[in-house]
Scaffold this motif. Structure first.
Motif, PDB file in Angstrom:
ATOM      1  N   ARG A 181       0.830  -1.216   0.000  1.00 35.42           N
ATOM      2  CA  ARG A 181       0.000   0.000   0.000  1.00 35.42           C
ATOM      3  C   ARG A 181       0.865   1.267   0.000  1.00 35.42           C
ATOM      4  N   LEU A 182       1.922   1.230   0.780  1.00 36.01           N
ATOM      5  CA  LEU A 182       2.771   2.415   0.938  1.00 36.01           C
ATOM      6  C   LEU A 182       3.483   2.783  -0.362  1.00 36.01           C
ATOM      7  N   THR A 183       3.837   1.789  -1.164  1.00 32.47           N
ATOM      8  CA  THR A 183       4.655   2.031  -2.365  1.00 32.47           C
ATOM      9  C   THR A 183       3.865   1.893  -3.665  1.00 32.47           C
ATOM     10  N   TYR A 184       2.547   1.863  -3.572  1.00 35.25           N
ATOM     11  CA  TYR A 184       1.727   1.558  -4.743  1.00 35.25           C
ATOM     12  C   TYR A 184       1.991   2.497  -5.918  1.00 35.25           C
ATOM     13  N   ARG A 185       2.286   3.756  -5.653  1.00 31.34           N
ATOM     14  CA  ARG A 185       2.443   4.737  -6.734  1.00 31.34           C
ATOM     15  C   ARG A 185       3.876   4.849  -7.258  1.00 31.34           C
ATOM     16  N   MET A 186       4.785   4.066  -6.722  1.00 33.08           N
ATOM     17  CA  MET A 186       6.164   4.113  -7.217  1.00 33.08           C
ATOM     18  C   MET A 186       6.290   3.358  -8.541  1.00 33.08           C
ATOM     19  N   PRO A 187       7.034   3.890  -9.512  1.00 31.65           N
ATOM     20  CA  PRO A 187       7.284   3.147 -10.751  1.00 31.65           C
ATOM     21  C   PRO A 187       7.938   1.806 -10.443  1.00 31.65           C
ATOM     22  N   ARG A 188       7.514   0.784 -11.191  1.00 38.03           N
ATOM     23  CA  ARG A 188       7.974  -0.579 -10.871  1.00 38.03           C
ATOM     24  C   ARG A 188       9.481  -0.753 -11.029  1.00 38.03           C
ATOM     25  N   ARG A 189      10.085  -0.177 -12.067  1.00 33.79           N
ATOM     26  CA  ARG A 189      11.521  -0.345 -12.248  1.00 33.79           C
ATOM     27  C   ARG A 189      12.286   0.276 -11.087  1.00 33.79           C
ATOM     28  N   LEU A 190      11.890   1.462 -10.685  1.00 32.18           N
ATOM     29  CA  LEU A 190      12.537   2.126  -9.555  1.00 32.18           C
ATOM     30  C   LEU A 190      12.357   1.305  -8.279  1.00 32.18           C
ATOM     31  N   LEU A 191      11.154   0.782  -8.081  1.00 36.88           N
ATOM     32  CA  LEU A 191      10.886   0.024  -6.863  1.00 36.88           C
ATOM     33  C   LEU A 191      11.684  -1.274  -6.835  1.00 36.88           C
ATOM     34  N   LEU A 192      11.693  -2.016  -7.943  1.00 33.31           N
ATOM     35  CA  LEU A 192      12.426  -3.285  -7.982  1.00 33.31           C
ATOM     36  C   LEU A 192      13.930  -3.082  -7.808  1.00 33.31           C
ATOM     37  N   THR A 193      14.485  -2.077  -8.464  1.00 32.47           N
ATOM     38  CA  THR A 193      15.919  -1.827  -8.305  1.00 32.47           C
ATOM     39  C   THR A 193      16.232  -1.373  -6.879  1.00 32.47           C
ATOM     40  N   SER A 194      15.332  -0.611  -6.274  1.00 30.07           N
ATOM     41  CA  SER A 194      15.541  -0.198  -4.882  1.00 30.07           C
ATOM     42  C   SER A 194      15.525  -1.405  -3.947  1.00 30.07           C
ATOM     43  N   LEU A 195      14.595  -2.336  -4.196  1.00 28.34           N
ATOM     44  CA  LEU A 195      14.531  -3.545  -3.374  1.00 28.34           C
ATOM     45  C   LEU A 195      15.805  -4.368  -3.508  1.00 28.34           C
TER      46      LEU A 195
ATOM     47  N   ALA B 130      14.102  -9.454   4.670  1.00 29.12           N
ATOM     48  CA  ALA B 130      12.724  -9.934   4.709  1.00 29.12           C
ATOM     49  C   ALA B 130      11.738  -8.830   4.335  1.00 29.12           C
ATOM     50  N   LEU B 131      11.995  -7.614   4.781  1.00 30.54           N
ATOM     51  CA  LEU B 131      11.124  -6.494   4.415  1.00 30.54           C
ATOM     52  C   LEU B 131      11.122  -6.263   2.906  1.00 30.54           C
ATOM     53  N   SER B 132      12.298  -6.373   2.287  1.00 26.56           N
ATOM     54  CA  SER B 132      12.352  -6.181   0.838  1.00 26.56           C
ATOM     55  C   SER B 132      11.667  -7.342   0.114  1.00 26.56           C
ATOM     56  N   GLN B 133      11.805  -8.559   0.648  1.00 28.31           N
ATOM     57  CA  GLN B 133      11.150  -9.699   0.009  1.00 28.31           C
ATOM     58  C   GLN B 133       9.635  -9.606   0.124  1.00 28.31           C
ATOM     59  N   ALA B 134       9.144  -9.094   1.240  1.00 26.99           N
ATOM     60  CA  ALA B 134       7.699  -8.955   1.431  1.00 26.99           C
ATOM     61  C   ALA B 134       7.083  -8.143   0.296  1.00 26.99           C
ATOM     62  N   LEU B 135       7.729  -7.059  -0.069  1.00 27.99           N
ATOM     63  CA  LEU B 135       7.224  -6.210  -1.140  1.00 27.99           C
ATOM     64  C   LEU B 135       7.521  -6.807  -2.517  1.00 27.99           C
ATOM     65  N   PHE B 136       8.662  -7.455  -2.643  1.00 28.63           N
ATOM     66  CA  PHE B 136       9.058  -8.051  -3.924  1.00 28.63           C
ATOM     67  C   PHE B 136       8.008  -9.026  -4.433  1.00 28.63           C
ATOM     68  N   TRP B 137       7.519  -9.921  -3.576  1.00 24.65           N
ATOM     69  CA  TRP B 137       6.561 -10.930  -4.024  1.00 24.65           C
ATOM     70  C   TRP B 137       5.223 -10.329  -4.418  1.00 24.65           C
ATOM     71  N   ALA B 138       4.913  -9.154  -3.892  1.00 27.06           N
ATOM     72  CA  ALA B 138       3.642  -8.523  -4.239  1.00 27.06           C
ATOM     73  C   ALA B 138       3.652  -7.920  -5.643  1.00 27.06           C
ATOM     74  N   ILE B 139       4.845  -7.598  -6.177  1.00 26.23           N
ATOM     75  CA  ILE B 139       4.889  -6.879  -7.449  1.00 26.23           C
ATOM     76  C   ILE B 139       5.546  -7.647  -8.583  1.00 26.23           C
ATOM     77  N   VAL B 140       6.246  -8.738  -8.287  1.00 27.03           N
ATOM     78  CA  VAL B 140       7.049  -9.372  -9.337  1.00 27.03           C
ATOM     79  C   VAL B 140       6.186  -9.992 -10.432  1.00 27.03           C
ATOM     80  N   VAL B 141       5.057 -10.624 -10.076  1.00 24.18           N
ATOM     81  CA  VAL B 141       4.231 -11.290 -11.087  1.00 24.18           C
ATOM     82  C   VAL B 141       3.576 -10.273 -12.011  1.00 24.18           C
ATOM     83  N   SER B 142       2.975  -9.227 -11.452  1.00 25.46           N
ATOM     84  CA  SER B 142       2.317  -8.230 -12.302  1.00 25.46           C
ATOM     85  C   SER B 142       3.335  -7.488 -13.166  1.00 25.46           C
TER      86      SER B 142
END
Length: 401
Positions: free
Chosen positions: A68-82, A110-122
């Protein structure tokens, strides 16, 4: 958003699959390195075990809030940040001289993995046309299965040869290479720019049913799988030296299951869920009834691995269809249910083991899987799921993995 070229899409997909490989390897690696870490940091094996269980609990509680907190972040930026966090935290794990520092580094990963699994498939499916989304998900999940077959054994071997810190450094190095690949190959696009970020056939009832099915089926699977080693030695009569090869057979079957799940998901969304859950039920109940026959036990353990991987792949594909809102938030919810199932399964098995014996874990796991199957075959408003249009008309070349 226009989809990138075939070569670039496939390269980005491969990098995302490697990402799942390194995350799952990192999560479970301390199991193989447990005695080395305990001796070096002068701590108990049970404390090192908390590096895995605490990691899983962190994923359970952090997935939905972080999504929810990162929903508006561009996916490439978010994945590289993770992946930056992944690389830094694993390097810190390798440098840790106290248990507290290592535990803190694990919490950060673990915090980075929590978010990673939510966005990797989409993110992965946004690169390809809907008609191949099942196969795309299968490629992403192949990294997950390879972690058990290759990642953890290789990391354990490296730790035994060069020290446990070398294993975490190696993961950090692979993470850095993956980060660079994703930064170069994944197109920049804000969330919501591609229709795949919303369900293609939103259905809140079907979504919540999937949540319940995933929690029940995963609990059933891990009620049996957590204690598969004592089952194979005490019930099936295998020597301890045979356990490694037997788990390798299960791991190979799991890889096959990923392919089966992806193929079914592209052809029939309903069958893609029903068949694996039914197969898992049959495998676990079969182990309870016939697990004392060695060759039957091997076949059924492999079938359980195949069916579980097929179910996970089909589940991720189904979310792309029935998510009532954001696919990423829906995926975060299912990821939470999945990790709750893992924890609950291990707990149920631990309660059964002292009073009823290891054979009871397969019986209860099979019954829980049957409950999941009953929910799966319940007719929903979404029926068999939408038939996806074929975007590969003559003269048009869609990127297909």
């Amino acid at each position: 958003m226009d989809r990138p070229s075939t070569a670039r899409s496939i390269g980005a997909l491969a990098a995302l699959s490697v990402s799942t490989f390194i995350y799952v390897t990192t999560e479970t690696l301390p199991i193989g390195l447990l005695p080395l870490i305990a001796a070096d940091l002068s701590t108990s094996p049970s404390a090192v075990g908390l590096l895995v269980t605490g990691y899983g609990l962190m994923v359970v509680f952090a997935t939905v809030p972080l999504t929810r907190l990162t929903y508006r972040m561009p996916r490439r930026l978010l994945l590289t940040s993770l992946l930056v966090v992944f690389v830094a935290a694993n390097a810190l794990s390798a440098a840790a001289t106290t248990y507290g520092v290592l535990l803190g580094a694990r919490v950060v990963v673990a915090l980075s993995q929590a978010l990673f699994w939510a966005i990797v498939v989409s993110t992965a499916t946004s690169l390809f046309p809907p008609r191949v989304h099942g196969r795309v998900v299968a490629v992403v999940f192949a990294g997950n299965s390879l972690a058990a077959v290759l990642g953890v054994p290789a990391g354990t071997w490296l730790g035994q040869q060069a020290g446990w810190r070398a294993s975490f450094l190696a993961l950090s190095a692979v993470g850095l290479l993956t980060l660079v690949a994703i930064a170069l190959l994944l197109p920049a696009a804000p969330p919501g720019a591609d229709p795949v970020t919303k369900g293609t056939a939103p259905d809140s009832r079907a979504y919540w049913r999937l949540m319940a099915v995933s929690a029940l089926a995963v609990t059933g699977a891990f009620t049996g799988y957590t204690y598969v080693t004592p089952f194979l030695t005490d019930v099936s009569g295998f020597p301890a030296t045979a356990i490694g090869p037997l788990l390798l057979v299960r791991g190979i079957a799991s890889l096959l299951g990923v392919a089966v799940g992806g193929h079914l998901a592209d052809r029939d969304a309903r069958a893609a869920m029903v068949v694996p859950v039914a197969a898992q039920s049959a495998a676990l109940l079969g182990l309870y009834l016939f697990g004392d026959v060695p060759i039957v036990a091997v076949v059924l353990v492999a079938l359980a691995g195949l069916s579980f991987s097929a179910m996970c792949t089909a589940l991720a594909s189904r979310i792309l269809q029935v998510a009532p809102g954001s696919v990423e938030l829906a995926s975060a919810g299912v990821s939470t249910a999945f990790n709750v199932g893992i924890t609950a399964g291990a707990f149920v098995g631990s309660v059964l083991l002292p009073g009823f014996g290891v054979r009871s874990t397969t019986l209860v796991g099979g019954l829980l899987s049957l409950a999941a199957l009953a929910l799966t075959i319940t007719k929903s408003s979404s029926g068999r799921g939408p038939r996806l249009p074929d975007h590969g008309a003559a003269g048009e070349r869609d990127p297909v993995p």
